[in-house]
Design an enzyme around this catalytic site. Structure first.
Site, PDB file in Angstrom:
ATOM      1  N   LYS A  64      -3.401  -1.108   5.614  1.00 50.80           N
ATOM      2  CA  LYS A  64      -3.485   0.308   5.240  1.00 50.80           C
ATOM      3  C   LYS A  64      -3.202   1.220   6.434  1.00 50.80           C
ATOM      4  O   LYS A  64      -2.643   2.310   6.280  1.00 50.80           O
ATOM      5  CB  LYS A  64      -4.852   0.607   4.617  1.00 50.80           C
ATOM      6  CG  LYS A  64      -5.047  -0.055   3.237  1.00 50.80           C
ATOM      7  CD  LYS A  64      -3.990   0.416   2.234  1.00 50.80           C
ATOM      8  CE  LYS A  64      -4.272  -0.062   0.825  1.00 50.80           C
ATOM      9  NZ  LYS A  64      -3.244   0.381  -0.139  1.00 50.80           N
ATOM     10  N   SER A 115      -5.815   4.203   2.398  1.00 55.22           N
ATOM     11  CA  SER A 115      -7.254   3.997   2.118  1.00 55.22           C
ATOM     12  C   SER A 115      -8.043   4.539   3.298  1.00 55.22           C
ATOM     13  O   SER A 115      -7.518   4.595   4.417  1.00 55.22           O
ATOM     14  CB  SER A 115      -7.545   2.502   1.960  1.00 55.22           C
ATOM     15  OG  SER A 115      -8.938   2.266   1.968  1.00 55.22           O
ATOM     16  N   VAL A 145       6.062  -5.385  -6.567  1.00 54.18           N
ATOM     17  CA  VAL A 145       6.455  -4.644  -5.356  1.00 54.18           C
ATOM     18  C   VAL A 145       6.609  -5.517  -4.115  1.00 54.18           C
ATOM     19  O   VAL A 145       7.237  -5.118  -3.144  1.00 54.18           O
ATOM     20  CB  VAL A 145       5.459  -3.493  -5.031  1.00 54.18           C
ATOM     21  CG1 VAL A 145       5.500  -2.415  -6.078  1.00 54.18           C
ATOM     22  CG2 VAL A 145       4.056  -4.036  -4.807  1.00 54.18           C
ATOM     23  N   ASN A 159       1.677   2.961  -4.969  1.00 47.92           N
ATOM     24  CA  ASN A 159       0.250   2.825  -5.238  1.00 47.92           C
ATOM     25  C   ASN A 159      -0.209   1.369  -5.340  1.00 47.92           C
ATOM     26  O   ASN A 159      -1.350   1.064  -5.005  1.00 47.92           O
ATOM     27  CB  ASN A 159      -0.057   3.553  -6.559  1.00 47.92           C
ATOM     28  CG  ASN A 159      -1.398   3.143  -7.138  1.00 47.92           C
ATOM     29  OD1 ASN A 159      -2.448   3.597  -6.672  1.00 47.92           O
ATOM     30  ND2 ASN A 159      -1.380   2.265  -8.135  1.00 47.92           N
ATOM     31  N   TYR A 203      -7.225  -6.085   5.453  1.00 48.48           N
ATOM     32  CA  TYR A 203      -6.902  -4.914   4.619  1.00 48.48           C
ATOM     33  C   TYR A 203      -6.708  -3.660   5.478  1.00 48.48           C
ATOM     34  O   TYR A 203      -5.761  -2.890   5.267  1.00 48.48           O
ATOM     35  CB  TYR A 203      -8.038  -4.719   3.615  1.00 48.48           C
ATOM     36  CG  TYR A 203      -7.855  -3.620   2.606  1.00 48.48           C
ATOM     37  CD1 TYR A 203      -6.984  -3.770   1.520  1.00 48.48           C
ATOM     38  CD2 TYR A 203      -8.581  -2.433   2.701  1.00 48.48           C
ATOM     39  CE1 TYR A 203      -6.836  -2.770   0.568  1.00 48.48           C
ATOM     40  CE2 TYR A 203      -8.444  -1.426   1.754  1.00 48.48           C
ATOM     41  CZ  TYR A 203      -7.575  -1.600   0.695  1.00 48.48           C
ATOM     42  OH  TYR A 203      -7.424  -0.597  -0.248  1.00 48.48           O
ATOM     43  N   ALA A 249      -5.719  -3.385   8.471  1.00 47.00           N
ATOM     44  CA  ALA A 249      -4.453  -3.438   9.225  1.00 47.00           C
ATOM     45  C   ALA A 249      -3.295  -3.008   8.339  1.00 47.00           C
ATOM     46  O   ALA A 249      -2.423  -2.237   8.759  1.00 47.00           O
ATOM     47  CB  ALA A 249      -4.228  -4.860   9.749  1.00 47.00           C
TER      48      ALA A 249
END
Ligand code: NAP
Length: 253
Positions: free
Chosen positions: A158, A141, A63, A89, A154, A156
């Site tokens: 999400k 999340s 992805v 996902n 992480y 930032a």
């Protein structure tokens, strides 16, 4: 929550939450394509689901790489027709140091945890617009709202996923394309097991004790919410961020 007639594409579907979404969507009548970079796992999983009569198909899809996403999209459309439901996902954790992290590491991480949502949306939106129908679910999340130390950046990425969800919800709503986010809390997947095994027994105990339901989620408990948002049962849900964390976000300390 009937997905009959829908072609759903799930990224990062070879294991964990993605694998549970693939199974749940297929059990509810969808034709499900799923991509991953773990090709052996993905192919094995597709074989086992097909054996139990489910209509699923695996495709290699990185992805973070637009060309890979475009290739995968071409293949799955040739196989099952246009994508009506997209689940972004695939994701990885990041425990970088803000000073030590290199620009390359930053770009690589954001390409997977944020830019990927745009990569896949770019591919599926033209046909959804033409069909005047579609549903996109982005896995964010609880870190989008609160986080803990040593998880840079992480939270930032999400938070960005939720922002992108809002952008798409407003821009694509006029085409009857709904875009929503799901924000899981601690969910029992390989990524969580790896983290759990890396912390001290005291930290393990604390992380369980602070859960209002005194347990972590099973991937299937996240998957069912995603399936709902994909389906017509959620026909007026757009631009939302559904928190599925057993109540953890309600906790102050
Ligand atoms: P997981 O068990 O690690 O499964 C994710 C899958 O995505 C893995 O097969 C992974 O392969 C794959 N993947 C990684 N990079 C990819 C890429 N560039 N292209 C395609 N696939 C890729 O993770 P999970 O726990 O199910 O997490 C799924 C999503 O939920 C992620 O977005 C995660 O941030 C989010 N989430 C998880 C939790 C939790 O507690 N588990 C909580 C909140 C949010 P590799 O094994 O090679 O990385």
């Amino acid at each position: 929550m009937n997905l009959t007639g829908m072609h759903i594409f799930v990224t990062g579907g070879a294991q964990g939450i993605g694998a549970a979404i693939v199974k749940d969507a297929a059990e509810r009548g969808g034709r499900v394509s799923f991509g991953d970079i773990q090709d052996e796992l993905g192919k094995d999983y597709a074989r086992s689901l097909k054996k139990s009569g489910l209509d699923v198909s695996y495709v290699h899809c990185d992805v973070g790489n637009l060309e890979s996403v475009q290739e995968a999209h071409k293949e799955i459309v040739a196989n099952y027709g246009m994508v009506n439901g997209l689940v972004n996902n695939a994701g990885v954790n990041s425990n970088a140091d803000p000073v030590e992290m290199t620009t390359e590491e930053w770009d690589y991480f954001f390409s997977i945890d944020l830019k990927s949502v745009w990569h896949t949306a770019r591919c599926v939106l033209p046909a959804m617009r033409e069909a005047k129908k579609g549903s996109i679910v982005n896995i964010a999340s609880i870190h989008a709202r609160m986080t803990f130390p040593k998880f840079f950046p992480y939270a930032a990425a999400k938070s960005g996923v939720i922002g992108l969800t809002r952008n798409l919800a407003l821009d694509e709503g006029e085409h009857n394309i709904r875009t929503n986010a799901v924000s899981p809390g601690y969910t029992e997947t390989p990524i969580l097991t790896a983290w759990f095994n890396s912390v001290t027994p005291d930290q393990q105990k604390l992380s369980l004790d602070t859960q209002p339901l005194k347990r972590f989620a099973q991937p299937s408990e996240i998957a069912q919410v995603v399936t709902f948002l994909l389906s017509d049962a959620a026909s007026f849900v757009n631009g939302a961020d559904w928190i599925v964390d057993g109540g953890l976000h309600a906790r102050f300390a």
